[in-house]
Motif scaffolding. Sequence first.
Motif, PDB file in Angstrom:
ATOM      1  N   GLU A 107       0.840  -1.188   0.000  1.00 42.12           N
ATOM      2  CA  GLU A 107       0.000   0.000   0.000  1.00 42.12           C
ATOM      3  C   GLU A 107       0.882   1.247   0.000  1.00 42.12           C
ATOM      4  O   GLU A 107       1.869   1.323   0.724  1.00 42.12           O
ATOM      5  CB  GLU A 107      -0.900  -0.016   1.244  1.00 42.12           C
ATOM      6  CG  GLU A 107      -1.700   1.240   1.470  1.00 42.12           C
ATOM      7  CD  GLU A 107      -2.669   1.110   2.617  1.00 42.12           C
ATOM      8  OE1 GLU A 107      -3.333   0.073   2.744  1.00 42.12           O
ATOM      9  OE2 GLU A 107      -2.769   2.089   3.399  1.00 42.12           O
ATOM     10  N   ILE A 108       0.516   2.216  -0.832  1.00 42.71           N
ATOM     11  CA  ILE A 108       1.272   3.461  -0.895  1.00 42.71           C
ATOM     12  C   ILE A 108       0.810   4.393   0.227  1.00 42.71           C
ATOM     13  O   ILE A 108      -0.387   4.675   0.349  1.00 42.71           O
ATOM     14  CB  ILE A 108       1.089   4.136  -2.267  1.00 42.71           C
ATOM     15  CG1 ILE A 108       1.728   3.251  -3.351  1.00 42.71           C
ATOM     16  CG2 ILE A 108       1.717   5.528  -2.275  1.00 42.71           C
ATOM     17  CD1 ILE A 108       1.507   3.731  -4.756  1.00 42.71           C
ATOM     18  N   VAL A 109       1.754   4.844   1.028  1.00 44.73           N
ATOM     19  CA  VAL A 109       1.452   5.749   2.134  1.00 44.73           C
ATOM     20  C   VAL A 109       1.772   7.174   1.697  1.00 44.73           C
ATOM     21  O   VAL A 109       2.846   7.442   1.135  1.00 44.73           O
ATOM     22  CB  VAL A 109       2.270   5.383   3.383  1.00 44.73           C
ATOM     23  CG1 VAL A 109       2.004   6.377   4.503  1.00 44.73           C
ATOM     24  CG2 VAL A 109       1.932   3.960   3.842  1.00 44.73           C
ATOM     25  N   LEU A 110       0.815   8.054   1.946  1.00 45.68           N
ATOM     26  CA  LEU A 110       1.003   9.478   1.658  1.00 45.68           C
ATOM     27  C   LEU A 110       1.154  10.242   2.972  1.00 45.68           C
ATOM     28  O   LEU A 110       0.345  10.063   3.885  1.00 45.68           O
ATOM     29  CB  LEU A 110      -0.196  10.029   0.880  1.00 45.68           C
ATOM     30  CG  LEU A 110      -0.478   9.409  -0.486  1.00 45.68           C
ATOM     31  CD1 LEU A 110      -1.727  10.028  -1.102  1.00 45.68           C
ATOM     32  CD2 LEU A 110       0.706   9.568  -1.414  1.00 45.68           C
ATOM     33  N   THR A 111       2.162  11.080   3.053  1.00 43.78           N
ATOM     34  CA  THR A 111       2.350  11.944   4.217  1.00 43.78           C
ATOM     35  C   THR A 111       2.233  13.394   3.758  1.00 43.78           C
ATOM     36  O   THR A 111       2.644  13.745   2.641  1.00 43.78           O
ATOM     37  CB  THR A 111       3.712  11.707   4.886  1.00 43.78           C
ATOM     38  OG1 THR A 111       4.755  11.870   3.901  1.00 43.78           O
ATOM     39  CG2 THR A 111       3.804  10.292   5.448  1.00 43.78           C
ATOM     40  N   GLN A 112       1.651  14.212   4.610  1.00 40.14           N
ATOM     41  CA  GLN A 112       1.476  15.622   4.289  1.00 40.14           C
ATOM     42  C   GLN A 112       2.144  16.484   5.346  1.00 40.14           C
ATOM     43  O   GLN A 112       2.207  16.117   6.518  1.00 40.14           O
ATOM     44  CB  GLN A 112      -0.019  15.986   4.236  1.00 40.14           C
ATOM     45  CG  GLN A 112      -0.754  15.440   3.051  1.00 40.14           C
ATOM     46  CD  GLN A 112      -2.220  15.866   3.009  1.00 40.14           C
ATOM     47  OE1 GLN A 112      -3.113  15.029   2.925  1.00 40.14           O
ATOM     48  NE2 GLN A 112      -2.467  17.171   3.055  1.00 40.14           N
ATOM     49  N   SER A 113       2.603  17.640   4.914  1.00 37.30           N
ATOM     50  CA  SER A 113       3.118  18.619   5.869  1.00 37.30           C
ATOM     51  C   SER A 113       2.793  20.021   5.375  1.00 37.30           C
ATOM     52  O   SER A 113       2.762  20.269   4.165  1.00 37.30           O
ATOM     53  CB  SER A 113       4.627  18.440   6.065  1.00 37.30           C
ATOM     54  OG  SER A 113       5.300  18.648   4.845  1.00 37.30           O
ATOM     55  N   PRO A 114       2.488  20.936   6.321  1.00 41.28           N
ATOM     56  CA  PRO A 114       2.353  20.670   7.751  1.00 41.28           C
ATOM     57  C   PRO A 114       1.003  20.032   8.057  1.00 41.28           C
ATOM     58  O   PRO A 114       0.181  19.865   7.169  1.00 41.28           O
ATOM     59  CB  PRO A 114       2.444  22.082   8.342  1.00 41.28           C
ATOM     60  CG  PRO A 114       1.789  22.945   7.304  1.00 41.28           C
ATOM     61  CD  PRO A 114       2.194  22.344   5.971  1.00 41.28           C
ATOM     62  N   ASP A 115       0.801  19.680   9.323  1.00 45.62           N
ATOM     63  CA  ASP A 115      -0.504  19.178   9.751  1.00 45.62           C
ATOM     64  C   ASP A 115      -1.513  20.313   9.835  1.00 45.62           C
ATOM     65  O   ASP A 115      -2.713  20.127   9.610  1.00 45.62           O
ATOM     66  CB  ASP A 115      -0.393  18.528  11.137  1.00 45.62           C
ATOM     67  CG  ASP A 115       0.524  17.334  11.134  1.00 45.62           C
ATOM     68  OD1 ASP A 115       1.130  17.045  12.185  1.00 45.62           O
ATOM     69  OD2 ASP A 115       0.644  16.672  10.075  1.00 45.62           O
ATOM     70  N   PHE A 116      -1.010  21.472  10.239  1.00 40.03           N
ATOM     71  CA  PHE A 116      -1.872  22.626  10.499  1.00 40.03           C
ATOM     72  C   PHE A 116      -1.119  23.888  10.123  1.00 40.03           C
ATOM     73  O   PHE A 116       0.092  23.986  10.325  1.00 40.03           O
ATOM     74  CB  PHE A 116      -2.256  22.664  11.983  1.00 40.03           C
ATOM     75  CG  PHE A 116      -3.055  23.871  12.389  1.00 40.03           C
ATOM     76  CD1 PHE A 116      -2.438  24.969  12.983  1.00 40.03           C
ATOM     77  CD2 PHE A 116      -4.414  23.919  12.160  1.00 40.03           C
ATOM     78  CE1 PHE A 116      -3.168  26.090  13.347  1.00 40.03           C
ATOM     79  CE2 PHE A 116      -5.156  25.039  12.524  1.00 40.03           C
ATOM     80  CZ  PHE A 116      -4.528  26.123  13.113  1.00 40.03           C
ATOM     81  N   GLN A 117      -1.845  24.840   9.576  1.00 37.37           N
ATOM     82  CA  GLN A 117      -1.232  26.108   9.230  1.00 37.37           C
ATOM     83  C   GLN A 117      -2.241  27.230   9.478  1.00 37.37           C
ATOM     84  O   GLN A 117      -3.379  27.145   9.006  1.00 37.37           O
ATOM     85  CB  GLN A 117      -0.782  26.100   7.765  1.00 37.37           C
ATOM     86  CG  GLN A 117       0.190  27.192   7.413  1.00 37.37           C
ATOM     87  CD  GLN A 117       0.912  26.952   6.091  1.00 37.37           C
ATOM     88  OE1 GLN A 117       0.591  26.026   5.343  1.00 37.37           O
ATOM     89  NE2 GLN A 117       1.873  27.803   5.775  1.00 37.37           N
ATOM     90  N   SER A 118      -1.826  28.225  10.218  1.00 35.54           N
ATOM     91  CA  SER A 118      -2.665  29.396  10.453  1.00 35.54           C
ATOM     92  C   SER A 118      -2.098  30.540   9.615  1.00 35.54           C
ATOM     93  O   SER A 118      -0.918  30.887   9.755  1.00 35.54           O
ATOM     94  CB  SER A 118      -2.665  29.755  11.944  1.00 35.54           C
ATOM     95  OG  SER A 118      -3.577  30.796  12.191  1.00 35.54           O
ATOM     96  N   VAL A 119      -2.914  31.100   8.763  1.00 35.08           N
ATOM     97  CA  VAL A 119      -2.425  32.008   7.727  1.00 35.08           C
ATOM     98  C   VAL A 119      -3.290  33.272   7.683  1.00 35.08           C
ATOM     99  O   VAL A 119      -4.514  33.202   7.860  1.00 35.08           O
ATOM    100  CB  VAL A 119      -2.477  31.307   6.352  1.00 35.08           C
ATOM    101  CG1 VAL A 119      -1.824  32.141   5.290  1.00 35.08           C
ATOM    102  CG2 VAL A 119      -1.814  29.936   6.425  1.00 35.08           C
ATOM    103  N   THR A 120      -2.670  34.394   7.385  1.00 34.29           N
ATOM    104  CA  THR A 120      -3.422  35.626   7.201  1.00 34.29           C
ATOM    105  C   THR A 120      -3.888  35.725   5.749  1.00 34.29           C
ATOM    106  O   THR A 120      -3.229  35.183   4.838  1.00 34.29           O
ATOM    107  CB  THR A 120      -2.566  36.856   7.543  1.00 34.29           C
ATOM    108  OG1 THR A 120      -1.373  36.811   6.741  1.00 34.29           O
ATOM    109  CG2 THR A 120      -2.183  36.872   9.001  1.00 34.29           C
ATOM    110  N   PRO A 121      -5.017  36.393   5.515  1.00 32.32           N
ATOM    111  CA  PRO A 121      -5.490  36.572   4.130  1.00 32.32           C
ATOM    112  C   PRO A 121      -4.416  37.216   3.251  1.00 32.32           C
ATOM    113  O   PRO A 121      -3.608  38.024   3.717  1.00 32.32           O
ATOM    114  CB  PRO A 121      -6.703  37.473   4.295  1.00 32.32           C
ATOM    115  CG  PRO A 121      -7.211  37.156   5.666  1.00 32.32           C
ATOM    116  CD  PRO A 121      -5.977  36.898   6.488  1.00 32.32           C
TER     117      PRO A 121
END
Lengths: 119, 107
Positions: free
Chosen positions: B1-15
């Motif tokens: 099975e192909i595992v996908l990882t993402q980064s970051p988990d969370f991001q707080s961003v201004t408009p």
Amino acid sequence: QVQLQQSGPGLVKPSQTLSLTCAISGDSVSSNSATWNWVRQSPSRGLEWLGRTYYRSKWYYDYAVSVKSRITVNPDTSKNQFSLQLNSVTPEDTAVYYCARQNSGWDSWGQGTLVTVSS
Amino acid sequence: EIVLTQSPDFQSVTPKEKVTITCRASQSIGSSLHWYQQKPDQSPKLLIKYASQSFSGVPSRFSGSGSGTDFTLTINSLEAEDAATYYCQQSSNLPFTFGPGTKVDIK
């Protein structure tokens, strides 16, 4: 524009069978270019692909190993829909279930059905 | 099975800020990588198919790049309506798999 409309019960007892239907408008379940999929989403498992059916001169079926012994995905050409049956459910099968069309990307999704497995 | 990882988990961003989300596959998947946006109590919505192809109707501020094992989703000039969780998904090999998601919050 393709629309997928899900139907089925939101509460299933442990050891019983979960059954959901996905009615298709704007495309055909017998399409030679699309595949018809079931996906579920839970906090513990995230988005999990369960299985699919598609038609390429004959019907094909693929299932995730994690549910392969318990799952059936069936097309219904007379009603232009496809269904999910998941047998012998446990509380771990509690999730939001989605149907989705794959046609160069997964471009159409049903509205989602929260299915709770509880006595 | 192909595992996908993402980064970051969370991001707080201004408009109006630029957002970059990465997705890494455990083995090469060519360009069979898609990006979705999901808002609370909604179904996932396709943004980018096959790594870099924009889906019809998606705002041009969303773009994707990459191939093989490393992919990027970029949101240029973030808008308030872009607050959501973003998922990558591979369709190279069965079973199809999804990344764990990146939640983007607006400051």
